[in-house]
Structures are given as structure tokens and as C-alpha cells.
Design a protein around this motif. Structure first.
Motif, PDB file in Angstrom:
ATOM      1  N   THR A  62      37.453  28.873  43.205  1.00 13.86           N
ATOM      2  CA  THR A  62      38.669  29.650  43.900  1.00 13.86           C
ATOM      3  C   THR A  62      39.735  30.428  42.982  1.00 13.86           C
ATOM      4  O   THR A  62      39.933  31.702  43.320  1.00 13.86           O
ATOM      5  N   ALA A  63      40.084  29.511  42.090  1.00 16.98           N
ATOM      6  CA  ALA A  63      41.129  30.178  41.475  1.00 16.98           C
ATOM      7  C   ALA A  63      40.787  31.195  40.532  1.00 16.98           C
ATOM      8  O   ALA A  63      41.345  32.222  40.282  1.00 16.98           O
ATOM      9  N   GLU A  64      39.648  31.156  39.797  1.00 16.93           N
ATOM     10  CA  GLU A  64      39.084  32.325  39.100  1.00 16.93           C
ATOM     11  C   GLU A  64      38.893  33.577  39.729  1.00 16.93           C
ATOM     12  O   GLU A  64      39.227  34.608  39.322  1.00 16.93           O
ATOM     13  N   ILE A  65      38.448  33.267  40.957  1.00 18.02           N
ATOM     14  CA  ILE A  65      38.015  34.690  41.736  1.00 18.02           C
ATOM     15  C   ILE A  65      39.356  35.183  42.198  1.00 18.02           C
ATOM     16  O   ILE A  65      39.446  36.397  42.194  1.00 18.02           O
ATOM     17  N   ALA A  66      40.317  34.509  42.582  1.00 20.81           N
ATOM     18  CA  ALA A  66      41.507  35.048  43.037  1.00 20.81           C
ATOM     19  C   ALA A  66      42.336  35.612  41.953  1.00 20.81           C
ATOM     20  O   ALA A  66      42.764  36.692  42.361  1.00 20.81           O
ATOM     21  N   ARG A  67      42.264  35.216  40.660  1.00 24.57           N
ATOM     22  CA  ARG A  67      42.837  35.541  39.572  1.00 24.57           C
ATOM     23  C   ARG A  67      42.182  37.067  39.149  1.00 24.57           C
ATOM     24  O   ARG A  67      42.936  38.052  38.923  1.00 24.57           O
ATOM     25  N   GLY A  68      40.924  37.176  39.378  1.00 25.92           N
ATOM     26  CA  GLY A  68      40.319  38.351  39.123  1.00 25.92           C
ATOM     27  C   GLY A  68      40.352  39.359  40.148  1.00 25.92           C
ATOM     28  O   GLY A  68      40.381  40.555  39.831  1.00 25.92           O
ATOM     29  N   ALA A  69      40.777  38.955  41.401  1.00 29.42           N
ATOM     30  CA  ALA A  69      41.192  39.801  42.461  1.00 29.42           C
ATOM     31  C   ALA A  69      42.692  40.481  42.332  1.00 29.42           C
ATOM     32  O   ALA A  69      42.993  41.469  43.044  1.00 29.42           O
ATOM     33  N   GLY A  70      43.225  39.931  41.233  1.00 31.69           N
ATOM     34  CA  GLY A  70      44.681  40.253  40.914  1.00 31.69           C
ATOM     35  C   GLY A  70      45.742  39.634  41.646  1.00 31.69           C
ATOM     36  O   GLY A  70      46.970  40.116  41.429  1.00 31.69           O
ATOM     37  N   ALA A  71      45.528  38.431  41.896  1.00 32.34           N
ATOM     38  CA  ALA A  71      46.532  37.569  42.653  1.00 32.34           C
ATOM     39  C   ALA A  71      47.244  36.761  41.631  1.00 32.34           C
ATOM     40  O   ALA A  71      46.484  36.566  40.603  1.00 32.34           O
ATOM     41  N   ASN A  72      48.408  36.495  41.735  1.00 28.54           N
ATOM     42  CA  ASN A  72      49.238  35.480  40.709  1.00 28.54           C
ATOM     43  C   ASN A  72      48.616  34.213  41.272  1.00 28.54           C
ATOM     44  O   ASN A  72      48.899  33.358  42.352  1.00 28.54           O
ATOM     45  N   VAL A  73      47.900  33.406  40.596  1.00 28.18           N
ATOM     46  CA  VAL A  73      47.241  32.025  40.778  1.00 28.18           C
ATOM     47  C   VAL A  73      48.221  30.951  40.246  1.00 28.18           C
ATOM     48  O   VAL A  73      48.466  31.012  38.956  1.00 28.18           O
TER      49      VAL A  73
END
Length: 328
Positions: A62-73
Motif C-alpha cells: 500500500t505505501a509504495e503504491i501510494a507514494r508512486g501515485a504522488g501522495a505523501n506517505v
């Protein structure tokens, strides 16, 4: 001038210098299937918003996908949604906060409307009340439990919402920075509602579409276990926030039991002048004394609670409210 005009998709309006700083905060636990699309949808609906994903020890990526989508994780090691909310509210600075579950079941297109309502009407919380015709999205057990808990909360705290367990909410900075967040799990939704009712904050509800999880995505909510935790949270909040009512009920139970057991003892005494059931008489006396002690505790704690609420109100007022420059 409309403070969110620049945030509506498809418009060319120039962004105001005093436009609100909007933060989208998403608590996540194993939401790899939905998080990327959720971030994309919010970027389209609210391009000026900062998106934060708070990963709560996910075992997938989840964290890697969210970071790749541009979110601040950011990672929260203490397990539970309540723990995540406490961390989100402490760490993030914004004028308006959109909190939404990471399961992709909520309608992101209504987010600008929720924020607009919060700012235009100077509200402190707007709740997205779930509306769904899909059985898989909003199961009967969850729907029934939500209605029961909402009704119980309304009975205790007065006016309330139609969906106290919604995971889609918009908050003002004042609300966020005055919320202590004691809960650790899903019962945090109840505590969020009670905080607003306790301080008599201006709040509102907006109906929002609620969809089913995609195939392969599993709900983390346990109907019976979490339902019981929420019910116990309501009772705990009743005791701590309305102690006079809580202990008055306990006094009434003790007094009623004492009087009921004392009636035959007293009747026998009037007839014979004797008290043959001495243990029962002593129990009646003890119950009544215990009830009086409980009532005294309620009176004392009620005074303490009112003082504590005043302090919370002062903390709430110490945070400057956002002004959109509408000239009013």
C-alpha cells in the motif's frame, strides 16, 4: 467570491491568494487494490489539495503504491484507526481536512461540495452520510447496527447525525486541533461525533453515494466485535461526558431495588413489630446508601466535567477560524 471556485474541475478561475489549504488524509491498512485510484480521483477533484496517506502497518505494498501515485506517505506503528486519526490530526496543518477511508467506497466527486459547505457556512464538521442500494456495499448487519447505535447516541446526547459511523468527513482546523482522540479502533467515529455535539459545534450532513469494495478487497470491520466496542464507547462517553445522568440512573436502580425489597420487611414490622428478615433489611439499607453515594459522585463529577468542557471550548476558540475573504 467563491473560495473554492479555483478548485472545481474544468474552471479557469484564478486561485485566490487566501484560498484554503486543504489536506486529504487517508488512513490505510492493506488497501493496495484501491489506493492508487483513490489518490488519482482526489487529484482530479481537488488539484490544489495535499494528499497524505497514513499507512498503519500494511502487509501489502500500500505505501509504495501510494507514494508512486504522488501522495505523501507516513507510517503509524500503533495499530488501529483511532491511533492513525490521532497522528493525522497532530501532524498535519491545514485549513480544511478531508478524512476518507482508503477502500475506494466513497464518492470523491462530492469532496469539493463538502469543503465548500464547510467554508461557506463556517462549519466545523461535515459528514458524508452513506446512501447505497448495493447489498454488498452496505450489508444489512452494518446498516442495522449503524441505525441502532445512532439512535442510542441520539437518546443520550440529543441531536445527532443519521450516520455516525461514516468514514467520510470534512473538518475545520478548529475541530482538528481541539480533538483529543482517546479511542484506538473503529470506535473513533463515535468519539468524533460526540466531540462535535459536546462543544455544540456547527455541523452538517451531506448525502453521498457509497459503493462496494472491488473484488479481492476485504473489509477490516468486524460486525459484532467492533459493534460491541462502539456500544461500549458510547457508554464510556456517557459516563465521562454526562456523569450526572449516568450516576442518577445507577442511583435510581439501587433505590428502586432497595424499596422493593424493603416493602415486605416493613409490612411485617407493622403487623408484628418485629424484623425477622434482618439480612434483607441490612441489604436494603446498604443499597440505598450506595445509591446516594453514586448520586453524590455524579453531582461532583458533573461539576468537574463542565469545567473540563469549558477548557476544551477555550482550546477550540484559541485556534483561528479560516476566513475565505467573502467580506462578511
Amino acid at each position: 467570491m467563491n473560495s473554492l471556485a479555483s478548485l472545481q474541475p474544468g474552471t479557469e478561475t484564478e486561485i485566490l491568494r487566501n484560498a484554503p489549504h486543504i489536506a486529504v488524509v487517508i488512513p490505510c491498512y492493506n488497501e493496495a487494490l484501491t489506493i492508487a485510484q483513490l489518490i488519482k480521483d482526489f487529484n482530479q477533484c481537488l488539484p490544489e489539495a495535499q494528499i497524505y496517506v497514513f499507512d498503519n502497518n500494511s502487509t501489502d505494498n500500500t505505501a509504495e503504491i501510494a507514494r508512486g501515485a504522488g501522495a505523501n506517505v507516513r507510517r503509524v506503528s500503533m495499530q488501529g484507526k483511532g491511533s492513525v486519526v490521532r497522528r493525522m490530526f497532530a501532524d498535519i496543518e491545514a485549513d480544511a481536512y478531508i478524512m476518507v477511508d482508503g477502500d475506494g467506497t466513497y464518492d470523491t466527486t462530492v469532496a469539493p461540495q463538502l469543503v465548500q459547505k464547510l467554508l461557506d457556512e463556517d462549519l466545523d464538521m461535515v459528514v458524508g452520510s452513506r446512501i447505497s442500494t448495493e447489498q454488498a456495499a452496505y450489508r444489512f448487519g452494518h446498516r442495522f447496527g449503524n441505525s441502532m447505535l445512532t439512535g442510542f447516541l441520539s437518546l443520550i446526547f440529543g441531536r445527532t447525525f443519521t450516520d455516525i459511523l461514516s468514514g467520510y468527513r470534512v473538518f475545520s482546523r478548529r475541530y482538528v486541533k481541539s480533538f483529543a482522540a482517546h479511542s484506538s479502533g473503529f470506535e473513533i467515529e463515535t468519539e468524533l461525533t460526540v466531540h462535535a455535539l459536546e462543544l455544540r459545534m456547527p455541523v452538517a450532513e451531506v448525502d453521498t453515494a457509497y459503493g462496494a469494495r472491488p473484488d479481492g478487497s476485504v473489509s477490516k470491520l468486524n460486525t459484532y466485535r467492533d459493534g460491541m466496542r462502539i456500544l461500549l464507547t458510547i457508554l464510556r462517553l456517557f459516563k465521562s461526558e454526562k456523569p450526572l445522568g449516568f450516576y442518577s440512573i445507577a442511583f435510581a436502580v439501587c433505590a428502586l431495588a432497595s424499596v422493593q425489597m424493603a416493602i415486605p420487611v416493613f409490612a411485617t414490622f407493622l403487623e408484628t413489630g418485629l424484623v425477622p428478615r434482618l439480612p434483607t433489611a441490612l441489604l436494603c439499607t446498604a443499597l440505598m446508601l450506595f445509591g446516594v453515594i453514586l448520586l453524590a459522585c455524579g453531582i461532583i463529577l458533573d461539576a468537574i466535567t463542565k469545567s473540563r468542557i469549558e477548557q476544551k471550548r477555550f482550546r477550540y476558540l484559541a485556534v483561528a477560524a479560516f476566513r475565505s475573504g467573502r467580506g462578511d
